[in-house]
Design a protein around this motif. Structure first.
Motif, PDB file in Angstrom:
ATOM      1  N   ILE A 187      44.160  81.476  26.203  1.00  0.00           N
ATOM      2  CA  ILE A 187      43.701  80.120  25.886  1.00  0.00           C
ATOM      3  C   ILE A 187      44.446  79.080  26.724  1.00  0.00           C
TER       4      ILE A 187
ATOM      5  N   ALA B 200      43.007  79.083  30.233  1.00  0.00           N
ATOM      6  CA  ALA B 200      41.732  78.367  30.253  1.00  0.00           C
ATOM      7  C   ALA B 200      41.958  76.857  30.264  1.00  0.00           C
ATOM      8  N   CYS B 201      42.952  76.388  29.534  1.00  0.00           N
ATOM      9  CA  CYS B 201      43.234  74.952  29.478  1.00  0.00           C
ATOM     10  C   CYS B 201      43.675  74.385  30.825  1.00  0.00           C
TER      11      CYS B 201
ATOM     12  N   GLN C 182      42.624  75.441  33.665  1.00  0.00           N
ATOM     13  CA  GLN C 182      41.555  75.746  34.619  1.00  0.00           C
ATOM     14  C   GLN C 182      41.890  76.907  35.547  1.00  0.00           C
TER      15      GLN C 182
ATOM     16  N   LYS D  88      34.781  80.607  31.193  1.00  0.00           N
ATOM     17  CA  LYS D  88      34.405  80.070  29.883  1.00  0.00           C
ATOM     18  C   LYS D  88      32.887  80.004  29.820  1.00  0.00           C
ATOM     19  N   GLU D  89      32.319  80.485  28.732  1.00  0.00           N
ATOM     20  CA  GLU D  89      30.876  80.459  28.544  1.00  0.00           C
ATOM     21  C   GLU D  89      30.552  79.846  27.201  1.00  0.00           C
TER      22      GLU D  89
ATOM     23  N   VAL E 162      32.124  75.092  24.981  1.00  0.00           N
ATOM     24  CA  VAL E 162      33.586  75.091  25.019  1.00  0.00           C
ATOM     25  C   VAL E 162      34.083  73.654  24.970  1.00  0.00           C
TER      26      VAL E 162
END
Length: 81
Positions: A54, A57-58, A60, A66-67, A70
């Motif tokens: 996570i 993902a934050c 980038q 990410k799908e 979001v």
């Protein structure tokens, strides 16, 4: 909740003094012996190669896809890469 955490690679029975730092944040825990890397155990999140997915993902990370619907994350996380 009990969170087992340990550093199995640092010998502390060598007759020297050692600095041991332990933190607890909710279900997560960290452990650091002397100036070695911080060991983090967080049973509530997915961790890959020592990084929380996570958090990647934050920031980038190009390897995180990410799908769907979001929501945007804060621009800073507690775990910078």
């Amino acid at each position: 909740m009990s969170v087992p955490i340990g550093d199995h690679f640092t010998k502390v029975t060598d007759g020297n003094y050692h600095v041991v730092r332990v933190t607890r944040d909710g279900a997560a825990a960290t452990l650091q012996v002397d100036s070695n890397d911080v060991i983090r155990k967080d049973p509530t999140s997915l961790v890959f190669n020592g990084k929380r997915v996570i958090d990647l993902a934050c920031v980038q990370d190009p390897f995180i896809v990410k799908e769907g619907n979001v929501l945007l994350c804060p621009t800073t996380t507690r775990y910078d890469r």
